[in-house]
Design an enzyme around this catalytic site. Sequence first.
Site, mmCIF file in Angstrom:
data_model
loop_
_atom_site.group_PDB
_atom_site.id
_atom_site.type_symbol
_atom_site.label_atom_id
_atom_site.label_comp_id
_atom_site.label_asym_id
_atom_site.label_seq_id
_atom_site.Cartn_x
_atom_site.Cartn_y
_atom_site.Cartn_z
ATOM 1 N N TYR A 186 -1.619 -0.524 10.858
ATOM 2 C CA TYR A 186 -1.820 -1.216 9.580
ATOM 3 C C TYR A 186 -0.639 -0.976 8.656
ATOM 4 O O TYR A 186 -0.022 -1.920 8.135
ATOM 5 C CB TYR A 186 -3.113 -0.751 8.919
ATOM 6 N N LYS A 229 2.350 -3.611 7.208
ATOM 7 C CA LYS A 229 2.618 -3.837 5.784
ATOM 8 C C LYS A 229 4.076 -3.511 5.454
ATOM 9 O O LYS A 229 4.719 -4.221 4.666
ATOM 10 C CB LYS A 229 1.674 -2.983 4.925
ATOM 11 N N THR A 232 0.822 -1.209 0.000
ATOM 12 C CA THR A 232 0.000 0.000 0.000
ATOM 13 C C THR A 232 0.854 1.256 0.000
ATOM 14 O O THR A 232 1.994 1.247 0.501
ATOM 15 C CB THR A 232 -0.910 0.014 1.244
ATOM 16 N N ASP A 233 0.307 2.345 -0.524
ATOM 17 C CA ASP A 233 1.006 3.631 -0.470
ATOM 18 C C ASP A 233 1.167 4.138 0.959
ATOM 19 O O ASP A 233 2.011 4.999 1.236
ATOM 20 C CB ASP A 233 0.288 4.681 -1.327
ATOM 21 N N GLU A 234 0.403 3.577 1.893
ATOM 22 C CA GLU A 234 0.460 4.074 3.271
ATOM 23 C C GLU A 234 1.780 3.763 3.958
ATOM 24 O O GLU A 234 2.081 4.332 5.016
ATOM 25 C CB GLU A 234 -0.716 3.525 4.082
#
Length: 325
Positions: free
Chosen positions: A161, A165, A137-139
């Site tokens: 989260y 990741k 994810t970009d997060e």
Amino acid sequence: MSADGEPPGGFSKRLLVTGGAGFIASHMIISLVENHSDYLVINLDKLDYCASLKNLDAVSSKPNYKFLQGDICDSHFIKQLFETENIDVVLHFAAQTHVDLSFLESFKFAYVNIYGTHVLLNAAYEAGVEKFVYISTDEVYGGSLDEEFDETSPKRPTNPYAASKAAAESFVLSFWERYKFPVIITRSSNVYGPHQYPEKVIPKFISLLQHNRKCCIHGSGRQTRSFLYASDLVDAILTILKMGKVGEIYNIGASFEISVTQLAKELIRMVRCSRTVVEIVPSLTLVHERPVNDLRYLMKSEKMHSLGWRPKVQWKEGIERTSKL
């Protein structure tokens, strides 16, 4: 067909898709099954609260589709799966993904997203699979106002989260560095489309409005998010399977960005046919800010563009398809 249901010549590829009954992975499976009859697509899913086999109704009876219920954290089960299914390619989508929930259940997120990925990596490595694609994810980059992130930018996750990741990515890359195990990592913008579980912002707002409730906006609502339609992400992963280089990371960025408040206003117009400020404002309410709420994620996707991929579905078309379901 042979006794085990396979075509006489067998399948050219056997793909394992984890979390296949979830939102994004179900779109991936449907595309693979419908467009690659020579692939056997195996859907591995625990069937947690946000998964549904109804997402796979379109392909559930196809001869090149197979469902297995199981947990990626069950090392014995996963080892046996790889020993018996002769997997060629792994597309690893399975994860705990809801940011709000990650603040309350951070240990669960670490267990599933980090430990589960490590279990899967070990089994896939021992089985000698030819490609392992990890869907991230970009997060993992953390938030930014002006900085555009490319694949070499540092990871600065700001919620459990994203941290889980980012840590899982490190395990994936360690298998490349240590063993030259053929891994690829993708980092995508927010994905939306049909069948998304209503804990994510777009289906959540649509569901609230359909039930005559208000859209709840964290803090100021000025946070912006980039949104990518599900089929565009599927196309990107298919492109990576065909042309991506192992050991690489690929940003899969959207070309559309919108603030959370503006998103709510657009959905109010679409779902409730409200037009004026007087009509729209009563459908909005501000709630307490998250402990951390990144203002913006902005990614450079030149590496994906160099492979020939770009988003195709425009926001207006995609959100209309989504809101009508």
